[in-house]
Scaffold this motif. Sequence first.
Motif, mmCIF file in Angstrom:
data_model
loop_
_atom_site.group_PDB
_atom_site.id
_atom_site.type_symbol
_atom_site.label_atom_id
_atom_site.label_comp_id
_atom_site.label_asym_id
_atom_site.label_seq_id
_atom_site.Cartn_x
_atom_site.Cartn_y
_atom_site.Cartn_z
ATOM 1 N N LEU A 202 0.828 -1.211 0.000
ATOM 2 C CA LEU A 202 0.000 0.000 0.000
ATOM 3 C C LEU A 202 0.862 1.261 0.000
ATOM 4 O O LEU A 202 0.526 2.251 -0.662
ATOM 5 N N TYR A 203 1.958 1.201 0.733
ATOM 6 C CA TYR A 203 2.841 2.375 0.760
ATOM 7 C C TYR A 203 3.427 2.635 -0.629
ATOM 8 O O TYR A 203 3.473 3.778 -1.084
ATOM 9 N N ARG A 204 3.859 1.566 -1.312
ATOM 10 C CA ARG A 204 4.421 1.749 -2.647
ATOM 11 C C ARG A 204 3.363 2.274 -3.614
ATOM 12 O O ARG A 204 3.663 3.076 -4.503
ATOM 13 N N LEU A 205 2.111 1.843 -3.430
ATOM 14 C CA LEU A 205 1.025 2.326 -4.289
ATOM 15 C C LEU A 205 0.862 3.836 -4.128
ATOM 16 O O LEU A 205 0.818 4.589 -5.119
ATOM 17 N N VAL A 206 0.764 4.306 -2.878
ATOM 18 C CA VAL A 206 0.560 5.740 -2.632
ATOM 19 C C VAL A 206 1.788 6.537 -3.075
ATOM 20 O O VAL A 206 1.659 7.614 -3.671
ATOM 21 N N ALA A 207 2.981 5.998 -2.805
ATOM 22 C CA ALA A 207 4.201 6.704 -3.189
ATOM 23 C C ALA A 207 4.304 6.846 -4.705
ATOM 24 O O ALA A 207 4.726 7.899 -5.219
ATOM 25 N N ALA A 208 3.909 5.802 -5.448
ATOM 26 C CA ALA A 208 3.979 5.861 -6.905
ATOM 27 C C ALA A 208 2.998 6.912 -7.450
ATOM 28 O O ALA A 208 3.327 7.662 -8.374
ATOM 29 N N VAL A 209 1.802 6.966 -6.877
ATOM 30 C CA VAL A 209 0.841 7.980 -7.319
ATOM 31 C C VAL A 209 1.372 9.381 -7.022
ATOM 32 O O VAL A 209 1.248 10.300 -7.840
ATOM 33 N N ASP A 210 1.961 9.546 -5.842
ATOM 34 C CA ASP A 210 2.525 10.848 -5.474
ATOM 35 C C ASP A 210 3.613 11.270 -6.459
ATOM 36 O O ASP A 210 3.652 12.416 -6.916
ATOM 37 N N GLU A 211 4.502 10.347 -6.805
ATOM 38 C CA GLU A 211 5.588 10.670 -7.733
ATOM 39 C C GLU A 211 5.058 11.007 -9.124
ATOM 40 O O GLU A 211 5.502 11.979 -9.758
ATOM 41 N N ASP A 212 4.104 10.215 -9.608
ATOM 42 C CA ASP A 212 3.556 10.479 -10.944
ATOM 43 C C ASP A 212 2.769 11.789 -10.972
ATOM 44 O O ASP A 212 2.801 12.531 -11.966
ATOM 45 N N LEU A 213 2.067 12.071 -9.869
ATOM 46 C CA LEU A 213 1.306 13.316 -9.796
ATOM 47 C C LEU A 213 2.240 14.523 -9.784
ATOM 48 O O LEU A 213 1.960 15.547 -10.424
ATOM 49 N N ALA A 214 3.354 14.412 -9.060
ATOM 50 C CA ALA A 214 4.308 15.521 -8.996
ATOM 51 C C ALA A 214 4.933 15.796 -10.362
ATOM 52 O O ALA A 214 5.287 16.935 -10.672
ATOM 53 N N ALA A 215 5.069 14.754 -11.190
ATOM 54 C CA ALA A 215 5.680 14.924 -12.513
ATOM 55 C C ALA A 215 4.665 15.302 -13.585
ATOM 56 O O ALA A 215 5.048 15.759 -14.670
ATOM 57 N N ALA A 216 3.369 15.129 -13.296
ATOM 58 C CA ALA A 216 2.341 15.389 -14.310
ATOM 59 C C ALA A 216 2.035 16.874 -14.419
ATOM 60 O O ALA A 216 2.219 17.635 -13.466
ATOM 61 N N ARG A 217 1.547 17.258 -15.576
ATOM 62 C CA ARG A 217 1.127 18.634 -15.800
ATOM 63 C C ARG A 217 -0.374 18.739 -15.604
ATOM 64 O O ARG A 217 -1.132 17.901 -16.111
ATOM 65 N N PRO A 218 -0.837 19.744 -14.880
ATOM 66 C CA PRO A 218 -2.283 19.922 -14.702
ATOM 67 C C PRO A 218 -2.978 20.119 -16.045
ATOM 68 O O PRO A 218 -2.368 20.569 -17.017
ATOM 69 N N LEU A 219 -4.247 19.750 -16.087
ATOM 70 C CA LEU A 219 -5.006 19.830 -17.332
ATOM 71 C C LEU A 219 -4.991 21.225 -17.930
ATOM 72 O O LEU A 219 -4.882 21.396 -19.130
ATOM 73 N N ALA A 220 -5.059 22.253 -17.078
ATOM 74 C CA ALA A 220 -5.086 23.640 -17.567
ATOM 75 C C ALA A 220 -3.789 24.040 -18.243
ATOM 76 O O ALA A 220 -3.745 24.973 -19.036
ATOM 77 N N GLU A 221 -2.681 23.343 -17.917
ATOM 78 C CA GLU A 221 -1.384 23.701 -18.478
ATOM 79 C C GLU A 221 -1.000 22.835 -19.677
ATOM 80 O O GLU A 221 -0.009 23.079 -20.331
ATOM 81 N N GLN A 222 -1.776 21.773 -19.931
ATOM 82 C CA GLN A 222 -1.433 20.879 -21.015
ATOM 83 C C GLN A 222 -1.666 21.554 -22.374
ATOM 84 O O GLN A 222 -2.659 22.254 -22.578
ATOM 85 N N VAL A 223 -0.740 21.343 -23.285
ATOM 86 C CA VAL A 223 -0.835 21.930 -24.618
ATOM 87 C C VAL A 223 -1.388 20.889 -25.565
ATOM 88 O O VAL A 223 -0.851 19.776 -25.634
ATOM 89 N N PRO A 224 -2.483 21.180 -26.310
ATOM 90 C CA PRO A 224 -3.039 20.179 -27.229
ATOM 91 C C PRO A 224 -1.997 19.743 -28.245
ATOM 92 O O PRO A 224 -1.202 20.542 -28.749
ATOM 93 N N ALA A 225 -2.035 18.454 -28.570
ATOM 94 C CA ALA A 225 -1.057 17.911 -29.525
ATOM 95 C C ALA A 225 -1.386 18.378 -30.948
ATOM 96 O O ALA A 225 -2.534 18.613 -31.267
#
Length: 225
Positions: A202-225
């Motif tokens: 469970l800890y690895r699950l939450v940690a992985a989501v935290d890491e991916d979320l920190a690296a992701a760009r919010p929807l408002a900042e995403q540039v359409p392809a």
Amino acid sequence: MVLTVALRAAAAAADVPPLTPDGDEARRWAEEELAKPAYDIAEPTPFDRIARAVGDFIASLFNPQVSGDWGSVLAIVATVAVVVLIVTAFVVWGMPRVSRRAAARTPVLFGEAEHRTAAALRAAAAERAQAGDWENAVVLRFRALARGCSERGVVDPPPGATVHGFAQAAARVFPALATRLEEAAAAFDDVRYLRRPGTAELYRLVAAVDEDLAAARPLAEQVPA
């Protein structure tokens, strides 16, 4: 006998200070009275003096006694100067960052007072995980995930927010992580309220989501392809 009493009375009267002081005496009394601490409160501060001077100057520009058209010209110049100063201040210093307002506004995180940063919470979670305290490790890592979103100014959970409410709000900003955010929220909720024990998985699950979320760009900042 009567003469003696009269002389003594006159001598006593001479020792009594006059009820109406002269100029020097009155000034000395006034200085002693104003020196008392009670009058310090009424003393204007330097800011008060500056504000009063600026106000008097601006008021003088609109004084009808200012001759001819110069009064109107000076008033217009002063008004424009004030507006320019305000605009310049916003350009130079800008508006307060949303993340700073969020951090100051949200000391309570999921029902508990929490002033630590996301980085500090991640470090605390890693320490608990290393010690095998998986329950606290899971809880702290999810708090780090939420605080990280607050610091970035993308999702600011209010004091009464639940973990599932936060996950739904974060999913609107990071739709690609919607399912995993809900899984991480469920892990926090179950461990926090003893529905299931904390585990390394469970800890690895939450940690992985935290890491991916920190690296992701919010929807408002995403540039359409």
